[in-house]
Design an enzyme around this catalytic site. Sequence first.
Site, mmCIF file in Angstrom:
data_model
loop_
_atom_site.group_PDB
_atom_site.id
_atom_site.type_symbol
_atom_site.label_atom_id
_atom_site.label_comp_id
_atom_site.label_asym_id
_atom_site.label_seq_id
_atom_site.Cartn_x
_atom_site.Cartn_y
_atom_site.Cartn_z
ATOM 1 N N ASP A 50 0.834 -1.198 0.000
ATOM 2 C CA ASP A 50 0.000 0.000 0.000
ATOM 3 C C ASP A 50 0.870 1.250 0.000
ATOM 4 O OD1 ASP A 50 -2.862 1.187 0.693
ATOM 5 O OD2 ASP A 50 -1.398 2.218 1.941
ATOM 6 N N TYR A 55 3.316 9.696 -0.414
ATOM 7 C CA TYR A 55 4.447 9.097 0.313
ATOM 8 C C TYR A 55 5.782 9.307 -0.413
ATOM 9 C CZ TYR A 55 0.567 6.346 2.379
ATOM 10 O OH TYR A 55 -0.609 5.919 2.959
ATOM 11 N N LYS A 80 -2.582 6.083 -4.361
ATOM 12 C CA LYS A 80 -3.662 7.036 -4.041
ATOM 13 C C LYS A 80 -3.431 8.398 -4.678
ATOM 14 C CE LYS A 80 -3.616 4.793 0.500
ATOM 15 N NZ LYS A 80 -2.206 4.577 0.834
ATOM 16 N N HIS A 111 -7.453 9.708 -1.809
ATOM 17 C CA HIS A 111 -6.764 9.633 -0.509
ATOM 18 C C HIS A 111 -7.581 10.271 0.629
ATOM 19 C CE1 HIS A 111 -2.387 9.254 1.123
ATOM 20 N NE2 HIS A 111 -3.260 9.021 2.080
#
Length: 312
Positions: A50, A55, A80, A111
């Site tokens: 994930d 990120y 996302k 998200h």
Amino acid sequence: MSDQKTFQLNTGARVHAVGYGCFQGAPGDADGALRNGMKVAFDAGYRHFDTAAFYENEEIVGAAIRDSGIKREDLFVTTKLWNDRHHEVEKAFDESLERLGCGYVDMYLLHWPQATHKGDNWSADDSIDYIETWKSLEKLLETRKDKVRAIGVSNFSVKTLPHLLENCKVTPAMNQVECHPYCQENQVLEMCKQRGIVMSAYTPLGQANSPVLADPDINEIAKEVNASPGQVVLSWNVQRGVVVLPKSTNPARARQNHELVQLSDAQMQRIQNISKDPKRVMRLCSTFDPKTRTSYGWSYERLGWTEPEPQV
Ligand code: A2P
């Protein structure tokens, strides 16, 4: 597919109950923790990863997947859409896929419900709402058929999920929310189950130095089943039908988190009862900004979150 437990999505595809959370506390992977962590994860049997554009590690996740030698169809990869890309979903998706370089994405999540202005994660952009953004995700399923297998949402609540469900053509396949014994999301889970949406849990252990893992109830159950508190917390969620996405850069803990134990009905109920103790109801994922008193531009009230705001 590894031999791990899976749940069926409303698309017919299956998703592994324990996925590897790829956000290691900071964007990117400056110290190589993610790179090394993923090697351990593949070896331990994780097949579900994930990540998110936010990120800033999609390239690393993609490279680790390619280097693993594991067949693409045996893996489940989620990424996302970040909040400042609600106006340009197709472009943002294409960029994510390019960075991942893994052919297709198994799950593309919105998200957060809120859009934010570029360059300021704490300023809500109210010129677009999540129904409109969701329509763009629905369009992706038509225009990128071979590139995106399923679409879903994240951080949708008892307030925002029903509104989305009343206004969507495609029912989200997943809703990823913060979820652990101190933030059980029981009503959201019920809603998801009624509509055939798989709920997945981020921060399933309650983050670093988690009060959940120090909780006396959790520790007593851990002794009873001869497992660690982390395993108890993850097993509780999976046993009630929730996908968990624990993070660990420690090889022993990453392996341990992939091994579930069976809890009795009484043990499940004892954990469930924690939600009735107001002192043990709180969000632990640090998304709250004390200056704006928002999580990425929206108040808890607007998000539909009922837990008390952090006292910071
Ligand atoms: P570490 O990487 O050193 O294992 P969450 O997934 O809820 O955000 O929690 C991640 C945090 O919990 C990290 O600090 C991680 O540290 C720690 N952690 C991961 N697995 C376990 C476990 N089984 N027991 C205790 N702490 C854990």
